[in-house]
Design a protein around this motif. Structure first.
Motif, PDB file in Angstrom:
ATOM      1  N   GLY A  51      -8.886  -2.603   3.444  1.00  0.00           N
ATOM      2  CA  GLY A  51      -9.029  -3.842   2.687  1.00  0.00           C
ATOM      3  C   GLY A  51     -10.435  -4.409   2.658  1.00  0.00           C
ATOM      4  N   LYS A 111     -24.681 -14.157  -5.897  1.00  0.00           N
ATOM      5  CA  LYS A 111     -23.856 -15.311  -6.246  1.00  0.00           C
ATOM      6  C   LYS A 111     -23.224 -15.957  -5.007  1.00  0.00           C
ATOM      7  CE  LYS A 111     -19.828 -16.932  -8.557  1.00  0.00           C
ATOM      8  NZ  LYS A 111     -18.687 -16.706  -9.410  1.00  0.00           N
ATOM      9  N   ASN A 112     -22.702 -15.131  -4.115  1.00  0.00           N
ATOM     10  CA  ASN A 112     -21.831 -15.662  -3.075  1.00  0.00           C
ATOM     11  C   ASN A 112     -22.482 -15.966  -1.732  1.00  0.00           C
ATOM     12  OD1 ASN A 112     -19.123 -15.820  -4.304  1.00  0.00           O
ATOM     13  ND2 ASN A 112     -19.578 -13.683  -4.755  1.00  0.00           N
ATOM     14  N   ILE A 116     -16.730  -2.402 -21.677  1.00  0.00           N
ATOM     15  CA  ILE A 116     -15.416  -2.662 -21.084  1.00  0.00           C
ATOM     16  C   ILE A 116     -15.309  -4.120 -20.624  1.00  0.00           C
ATOM     17  CG2 ILE A 116     -13.757  -2.025 -19.286  1.00  0.00           C
ATOM     18  CD1 ILE A 116     -15.044   0.714 -19.149  1.00  0.00           C
ATOM     19  N   TYR A 117     -16.318  -4.623 -19.912  1.00  0.00           N
ATOM     20  CA  TYR A 117     -16.150  -5.897 -19.216  1.00  0.00           C
ATOM     21  C   TYR A 117     -16.938  -7.063 -19.816  1.00  0.00           C
ATOM     22  CZ  TYR A 117     -13.886  -3.245 -15.473  1.00  0.00           C
ATOM     23  OH  TYR A 117     -13.043  -2.457 -14.749  1.00  0.00           O
ATOM     24  N   ASP A 120      -7.391 -14.091  -7.285  1.00  0.00           N
ATOM     25  CA  ASP A 120      -8.574 -14.401  -8.082  1.00  0.00           C
ATOM     26  C   ASP A 120      -8.659 -15.888  -8.382  1.00  0.00           C
ATOM     27  OD1 ASP A 120     -10.753 -14.464  -9.610  1.00  0.00           O
ATOM     28  OD2 ASP A 120     -10.026 -13.101 -11.163  1.00  0.00           O
ATOM     29  N   LYS A 143      -5.343  -7.625 -18.464  1.00  0.00           N
ATOM     30  CA  LYS A 143      -5.560  -7.550 -19.910  1.00  0.00           C
ATOM     31  C   LYS A 143      -4.302  -7.052 -20.604  1.00  0.00           C
ATOM     32  CE  LYS A 143      -9.610  -5.423 -20.875  1.00  0.00           C
ATOM     33  NZ  LYS A 143     -10.904  -5.105 -21.442  1.00  0.00           N
ATOM     34  N   ARG A 165       0.795  -1.220   0.000  1.00  0.00           N
ATOM     35  CA  ARG A 165       0.000   0.000   0.000  1.00  0.00           C
ATOM     36  C   ARG A 165       0.836   1.283   0.000  1.00  0.00           C
ATOM     37  NH1 ARG A 165      -3.654  -0.690   4.322  1.00  0.00           N
ATOM     38  NH2 ARG A 165      -3.996  -2.823   3.656  1.00  0.00           N
ATOM     39  N   PHE A 185      -8.076  -6.089 -13.190  1.00  0.00           N
ATOM     40  CA  PHE A 185      -8.567  -6.714 -14.416  1.00  0.00           C
ATOM     41  C   PHE A 185      -7.904  -6.103 -15.649  1.00  0.00           C
ATOM     42  CE2 PHE A 185     -11.663  -6.871 -17.908  1.00  0.00           C
ATOM     43  CZ  PHE A 185     -11.907  -8.221 -17.973  1.00  0.00           C
ATOM     44  N   GLU A 224     -16.541 -19.635 -19.400  1.00  0.00           N
ATOM     45  CA  GLU A 224     -16.516 -18.196 -19.148  1.00  0.00           C
ATOM     46  C   GLU A 224     -16.205 -17.411 -20.410  1.00  0.00           C
ATOM     47  OE1 GLU A 224     -14.287 -16.932 -15.770  1.00  0.00           O
ATOM     48  OE2 GLU A 224     -14.563 -14.825 -16.245  1.00  0.00           O
ATOM     49  N   LEU A 260     -15.343   4.626  -8.376  1.00  0.00           N
ATOM     50  CA  LEU A 260     -14.227   5.513  -8.738  1.00  0.00           C
ATOM     51  C   LEU A 260     -14.619   6.475  -9.849  1.00  0.00           C
ATOM     52  CD1 LEU A 260     -11.197   3.057  -8.731  1.00  0.00           C
ATOM     53  CD2 LEU A 260     -11.692   4.844  -7.085  1.00  0.00           C
ATOM     54  N   ASN A 272     -17.959 -13.667 -12.721  1.00  0.00           N
ATOM     55  CA  ASN A 272     -16.726 -13.815 -11.955  1.00  0.00           C
ATOM     56  C   ASN A 272     -16.776 -12.853 -10.762  1.00  0.00           C
ATOM     57  OD1 ASN A 272     -14.099 -13.154 -11.013  1.00  0.00           O
ATOM     58  ND2 ASN A 272     -13.222 -14.063 -12.851  1.00  0.00           N
ATOM     59  N   SER A 273     -16.656 -13.401  -9.556  1.00  0.00           N
ATOM     60  CA  SER A 273     -16.800 -12.565  -8.353  1.00  0.00           C
ATOM     61  C   SER A 273     -15.793 -11.430  -8.328  1.00  0.00           C
ATOM     62  CB  SER A 273     -16.599 -13.403  -7.099  1.00  0.00           C
ATOM     63  OG  SER A 273     -17.475 -14.476  -7.101  1.00  0.00           O
ATOM     64  N   GLN A 274     -14.541 -11.782  -8.645  1.00  0.00           N
ATOM     65  CA  GLN A 274     -13.473 -10.792  -8.647  1.00  0.00           C
ATOM     66  C   GLN A 274     -13.793  -9.636  -9.584  1.00  0.00           C
ATOM     67  OE1 GLN A 274     -10.945 -11.705  -6.646  1.00  0.00           O
ATOM     68  NE2 GLN A 274     -10.043  -9.672  -6.850  1.00  0.00           N
ATOM     69  N   LEU A 275     -14.368 -10.029 -10.745  1.00  0.00           N
ATOM     70  CA  LEU A 275     -14.698  -9.035 -11.758  1.00  0.00           C
ATOM     71  C   LEU A 275     -15.847  -8.149 -11.287  1.00  0.00           C
ATOM     72  CD1 LEU A 275     -13.819  -8.241 -14.533  1.00  0.00           C
ATOM     73  CD2 LEU A 275     -15.468  -9.822 -15.496  1.00  0.00           C
ATOM     74  N   GLU A 325     -11.087 -17.567  -9.167  1.00  0.00           N
ATOM     75  CA  GLU A 325     -12.091 -17.950 -10.156  1.00  0.00           C
ATOM     76  C   GLU A 325     -11.650 -17.663 -11.581  1.00  0.00           C
ATOM     77  OE1 GLU A 325     -15.734 -16.039  -9.302  1.00  0.00           O
ATOM     78  OE2 GLU A 325     -15.849 -16.821  -7.279  1.00  0.00           O
ATOM     79  N   MET A 376      -8.393   8.802  -9.475  1.00  0.00           N
ATOM     80  CA  MET A 376      -9.386   7.764  -9.727  1.00  0.00           C
ATOM     81  C   MET A 376      -9.505   7.362 -11.185  1.00  0.00           C
ATOM     82  SD  MET A 376     -12.366   8.838  -7.121  1.00  0.00           S
ATOM     83  CE  MET A 376     -12.065   8.795  -5.369  1.00  0.00           C
ATOM     84  N   TYR A 377      -9.169   8.265 -12.096  1.00  0.00           N
ATOM     85  CA  TYR A 377      -9.325   7.924 -13.503  1.00  0.00           C
ATOM     86  C   TYR A 377      -8.046   7.360 -14.098  1.00  0.00           C
ATOM     87  CZ  TYR A 377     -13.910  10.224 -13.416  1.00  0.00           C
ATOM     88  OH  TYR A 377     -15.206  10.571 -13.141  1.00  0.00           O
ATOM     89  N   TYR A 400     -16.247  -1.471  -7.701  1.00  0.00           N
ATOM     90  CA  TYR A 400     -15.284  -0.492  -7.215  1.00  0.00           C
ATOM     91  C   TYR A 400     -15.023   0.562  -8.276  1.00  0.00           C
ATOM     92  CZ  TYR A 400     -10.770   1.181  -5.433  1.00  0.00           C
ATOM     93  OH  TYR A 400      -9.734   1.953  -4.982  1.00  0.00           O
ATOM     94  N   ARG A 401     -14.854   0.092  -9.512  1.00  0.00           N
ATOM     95  CA  ARG A 401     -14.547   1.030 -10.588  1.00  0.00           C
ATOM     96  C   ARG A 401     -15.700   2.009 -10.813  1.00  0.00           C
ATOM     97  NH1 ARG A 401     -11.786  -0.055 -16.347  1.00  0.00           N
ATOM     98  NH2 ARG A 401     -10.807   2.005 -16.467  1.00  0.00           N
ATOM     99  N   GLU A 416     -14.578  -5.746  -8.917  1.00  0.00           N
ATOM    100  CA  GLU A 416     -13.844  -4.664  -9.568  1.00  0.00           C
ATOM    101  C   GLU A 416     -14.778  -3.686 -10.286  1.00  0.00           C
ATOM    102  OE1 GLU A 416     -10.091  -5.507 -11.312  1.00  0.00           O
ATOM    103  OE2 GLU A 416     -10.486  -4.160 -12.979  1.00  0.00           O
ATOM    104  N   ASN A 467      -7.805  -1.708 -10.067  1.00  0.00           N
ATOM    105  CA  ASN A 467      -8.163  -2.068 -11.428  1.00  0.00           C
ATOM    106  C   ASN A 467      -7.288  -3.197 -11.980  1.00  0.00           C
ATOM    107  OD1 ASN A 467      -9.728  -1.677 -13.614  1.00  0.00           O
ATOM    108  ND2 ASN A 467      -9.388   0.532 -13.662  1.00  0.00           N
ATOM    109  N   ASP A 518     -10.618 -17.714 -15.134  1.00  0.00           N
ATOM    110  CA  ASP A 518     -10.828 -18.814 -16.069  1.00  0.00           C
ATOM    111  C   ASP A 518      -9.490 -19.359 -16.552  1.00  0.00           C
ATOM    112  OD1 ASP A 518     -12.727 -19.280 -19.088  1.00  0.00           O
ATOM    113  OD2 ASP A 518     -12.574 -20.480 -17.265  1.00  0.00           O
TER     114      ASP A 518
END
Lengths: 552, 394
Positions: B359, B165-166, B98-99, A536, A517, A39, A513, B35, B306, B293-296, A538, A485-486, B302-303, B299, A511, A540
């Protein structure tokens, strides 16, 4: 306190978790952890290091995010409580008894309690101000505690990191590739194409982008502090003026709070939407709601007193004509004059006849200027009327005397003495609206003939030198949040270790994810080991090609 | 056809488009095995195209109404809430591109549909602007706030997907209770829509005279059967229902009657749904969230905060203060709507600090996002209808 010397030779300040240069875990906690806490880059923070003196304790209290969030929560809950019942300034009362009566009448015992606990004026209470003060202190201390060490360690970071640092990153991969050198060159090229700043150090790459976004939180906190200081400045005389005045049509008066300026109210107009102009579109709404106001306008002329002129003298210089509207205040010399309120049709003049009761013959008429009544009215034919008493807002008889509850002519009443040639001694009569009282039976009477009314504009006068400070605070805050933030601060480390394996690790402050990518795109160009995101489970599996064993 | 009619027809088209798109997102989830297939599903793409068409007609509604009235259609409950639904879909489209997560669509679109239905329960007449609203800031302030709030709402929807989901729906727990409470609340909104529409179709009206809080005589018209009577009421339409109870002057018995009708109808609906499904509603939706996807989702949630937080700050606080200074002579007046905007802001500030420094990710963060949405809705609904202030134009 002594410095901590890392194996790489760098001297770190006391309390450092991860070596500022190579990233080796230094503290026991960091050595034990699987994924290192990145952090604040594992830097030495004052609040985490010094804990003994009273200054340390205060510092540590305010630098804690837990405390900070608790203060935010306290302000939040207090603010919510303040909206349960209307606050003081929205209540039509002026005295403590008036307030108590209002809250008790409408809200019963709870309302009474709300008043007695001071919640009816909560936002001005000392404890609410203390809470906001604590919030400001927390913002300042928590920011300094973090920003300084963060800045230092980001500045000192080295390109080649120790493998123990790499292995403790959330995103990490390790493996052999066919041609390490080629992979590194290609990776460097690709990372540059992806707008990373790339640094190399014999067989190690550090790619970094958007480090500036790390300063966002501290910049937005500076903005908040500027804003709060702006509010504090309003307490200083001259910085802030907030006055209100009623100005009647035709009146010219000094502007309250703005010495040297004079305002004339030429006309107040209330305009409603008319059915004709709005028929097509608004017709239905007007049918349902009745009238809807279209505009409140006060036409004024602003004057300035000549320099050096005595107050009250007539040497006025016209500045401008203006129509004050809601949303269009009159602006001059840092002042704003707002259209806030109005009263329609206040009585201005009343005209009466003096009549002979038996013959119903008029002996003449006279007009009383209600804001400045005269003592005697000469009707010109030997008759005069004297005004013995004037009660502008008559509200019944108290202690044997007529009583006026205010100086505003809402319900004027008079005691007149009528002197006529027949009755030179005069007759007395009490005259109010639709009411006449006589002590003895009179021969003459005062009859109401006509009245003239005028409108009044309610104006608010403001001057606020702090507005630009507040605006600056808001602007700095916005820059800070957008910057923080952006954008995300991303780093990718790739290096060959001593045994010839290739290590890859990556970190972002948020961010993940999108970072993944980017790594996937990178791996399409350069032959690099597969990585895992260790937070993560999960993710894939078949999406990545490469060493699939790490997924099991 | 005049512009107002065109405008409401376009809104109807959007409404239908969102319904159809929901089905396609459902298909995207059902039909994909892996997925990867789920992210690149044809069903999902068709769903997206239909959503975009709906969004365009929704924009069409907005601008034709603007042209008709001459001011940005953001001046009353109907207009504001409709715009909120529109921007919610807009924010969803952005995040979907985006996702590419159909599960988000499956939850976001129905919520947008509920919001739009809720909006149309308020008077939809085009009203002229009162003097305080005649300003360029009406558009700037309100549209920025709406955009900010709808992006923040997306975070709650992602949180909802995460939670559905969880949360283990087979075991009794606090989380299971609360997630079901969220489902129940959504059904209650449907209850409001159904009861209001039914009585509207029946053209129900009951009129009363009463004594208001300032002890002045007043009149009121109920559009639902009056369960509660206003202070010292007298029926002007005695053939209609007689209220059960008379309420004190500070409570608006007409609104109270609507509320109780909504709760009653919503509860009956909820019980029926439970009887048909034979399990909690959250458990019914669980299979639809399973493929996310939980992580996604975490995010995305959160995003969305933001992205939304700065927009919200700009619209609901900074632009609001600038306008308040122009129109009401002070940039801040502790008006309930202002205070609740500040509360929303403080809440998301706390959210960000908890997440960054303490956290709070995953479930905790998802719950916070849902609570944030509840606060936004409270400010939209309760503050307008219950706590009267300068902003209660509806």
């Amino acid at each position: 306190m002594s410095k901590i010397k890392c194996q790489c030779g760098h001297e770190n300040p006391y309390g450092t978790e991860l070596c500022e240069k190579c990233g080796r875990p230094l503290s026991e906690k960091a050595k034990k952890s699987d994924i290192v806490d990145m952090r604040y880059e594992g830097s030495s923070r004052r609040s985490q290091t010094y804990k003994s003196s009273i200054v340390d304790k205060i510092w540590n209290f305010f630098s804690s995010v837990k405390i900070g969030v608790s203060i935010i929560a306290a302000v939040l809950i207090a603010s919510a409580i303040g909206t349960i019942f209307p606050q003081k300034f929205y209540v039509p009362a002026t005295t403590p008894e008036g307030y108590l009566e209002y809250y008790e009448r409408l809200y019963g015992t709870v309302g009474k309690l709300y008043y007695e606990l001071g919640l009816y004026d909560m936002y001005n209470s000392w404890w609410f101000k203390v809470l906001v003060g604590m919030l400001a202190t927390s913002i300042i201390i928590a920011s300094i505690d973090r920003v300084v060490p963060l800045y230092k360690s980001l500045k000192k970071q080295r390109t080649r990191r120790h493998p123990s640092f790499m292995k403790r990153q959330r995103i990490f991969g390790e493996g052999d590739v066919q041609n390490t050198e080629e992979s590194l060159v290609k990776a460097e090229e690709k990372l540059k194409a992806m707008r990373y700043n790339v640094k190399t150090e014999n067989g190690a790459i550090l790619a970094e982008k958007h480090r500036f976004s790390r300063w966002g939180p501290y910049i937005n906190h500076v903005g908040l502090i500027i804003f709060i200081s702006g509010i504090l400045l309003r307490g200083i005389p001259g910085f802030y003026v907030d006055e209100a005045m009623w100005l009647r049509e035709g009146e010219t008066r000094n502007i309250v709070g703005a010495p040297g300026y004079v305002l004339e109210n030429k006309k107040f107009t209330l305009e409603n939407y008319t059915k004709e102009e709005a028929e097509e579109v608004f017709g239905e709404a007007l049918d349902k709601n009745g009238t809807i106001a279209k505009s409140y306008t006060t036409d004024v002329t602003l004057y300035k007193q000549e320099e050096g002129a005595l107050p009250g003298s007539e040497s006025l210089k016209k500045v401008e004509d203006y129509s004050i509207n809601v949303n269009k205040p009159l602006k001059f010399d840092g002042y704003n004059v707002f259209q806030m309120d109005y009263k329609l049709d206040e009585l201005k003049n009343m005209t009466f006849h003096l009549v002979n009761k038996s013959s119903e013959e008029s002996l003449g008429e006279f007009t009383v200027n209600l804001s400045d009544p005269e003592k005697e009215y000469d009707l010109g034919n030997g008759s005069t009327v004297n005004m013995l008493g004037f009660y502008p807002d008559y509200d019944g008889i108290k202690d044997g005397e007529p009583y006026s509850k205010s100086p505003v002519p809402n319900n004027p009443a008079f005691i007149f003495q009528m002197n006529t040639p027949d009755k030179p001694k005069g007759e007395k009569s009490f005259v109010a609206i639709r009411q006449t009282l006589e002590v003895e039976e009179n021969d003459y009477a005062i009859k109401f003939a006509a009245a003239e009314t005028r409108n009044i504009s309610g104006l608010t006068i403001r001057k606020d030198k702090t507005l630009y400070i507040l605006l600056l605070g808001g602007l700095v805050f916005m820059i800070g949040v957008i910057q923080g933030m952006y954008w995300q601060h991303r780093r990718v480390w790739i290096q060959e270790d001593t045994e010839g394996h290739l290590l890859i690790a990556a970190h972002t402050n948020k961010n993940w994810f999108s970072l993944r990518k980017e790594l996937d795109t990178l791996r399409e160009t350069a032959d690099l080991p597969a990585y895992i995101d260790r937070q993560d489970p999960e993710l894939d599996k078949p999406e990545q090609e490469g060493d699939e064993e790490i997924w099991t | 056809m005049d512009l107002v009619t065109i405008s409401s027809n376009l809104l109807f088209v959007s409404f239908v488009a969102y319904l159809v798109a929901t089905l396609f997102f459902g298909g995207a989830i059902k039909k994909s095995k892996s997925e990867k297939a789920y992210h690149n599903s044809k069903w999902g793409t068709i769903g997206l195209v239909i959503t975009i068409i709906g969004f365009l007609t929704h924009l069409g509604y907005f601008f034709t109404r603007w042209a008709a009235s001459g001011h940005a259609p953001l001046s009353n409950m109907f207009e504001f809430t409709t715009a909120f639904g529109m921007m919610l879909v807009g924010a969803f489209i952005l995040l979907y591109i985006i996702y590419r997560t159909p599960s988000l669509g499956l939850f976001a679109l129905p919520i947008a549909i509920i919001i739009i239905s809720y909006a149309t329960m308020f008077p939809t007449d085009v009203t002229p602007l009162i003097p305080a609203l005649q300003s360029k800031w009406l558009f700037i302030h309100v549209i920025t706030t709406v955009i900010g709030e709808s992006i923040l709402a997306i975070s709650a929807i992602a949180g909802l997907v995460f939670l559905v989901k969880n949360i283990d729906m087979t075991k009794k727990s606090k989380s299971r209770f609360w997630i079901e409470a969220v489902m129940y609340t959504l059904v209650l909104v449907l209850g409001f829509v159904i009861s209001s529409t039914t009585f509207k179709v029946m053209d129900y009206e009951a009129e009363f005279t009463y004594i208001d809080r300032d002890q002045a005589p007043a009149e009121i018209t109920y559009h639902v059967p009056p369960l509660f009577g206003m202070n010292e009421y007298e029926a002007m339409t005695p053939e209609k229902m007689t209220p059960w109870v008379e309420l004190p002057p500070i409570i608006n018995a007409q609104k109270m009657s609507s509320l109780v009708w909504s709760i009653a109808v919503g509860s009956v609906l909820y019980v029926l749904l439970r009887l048909i499904a034979r399990k909690p509603l959250a458990a019914v939706f669980q299979p639809l969230a399973k493929k996310a996807n939980s992580q996604l989702m975490d995010e995305i949630g959160y995003r969305a905060v933001l992205i939304g937080f700065p927009v919200f700050t700009l619209g609901a606080l900074i632009f609001a203060m600038i306008w308040a200074h122009e129109a009401w002579s002070r940039f801040w007046g502790w008006d309930p709507k202002e205070v609740w905007a500040l509360i929303t802001w403080l809440f998301y500030a706390a959210f960000l600090h908890l997440r960054l420094s303490r956290g709070w990710e995953g479930k905790k963060s998802a719950w916070l996002a849902v609570i944030g949405f509840v606060i936004i809705m409270f400010n939209l609904i309760a503050v307008n209808l219950i706590i009267a202030g300068l902003h209660s134009y509806a």
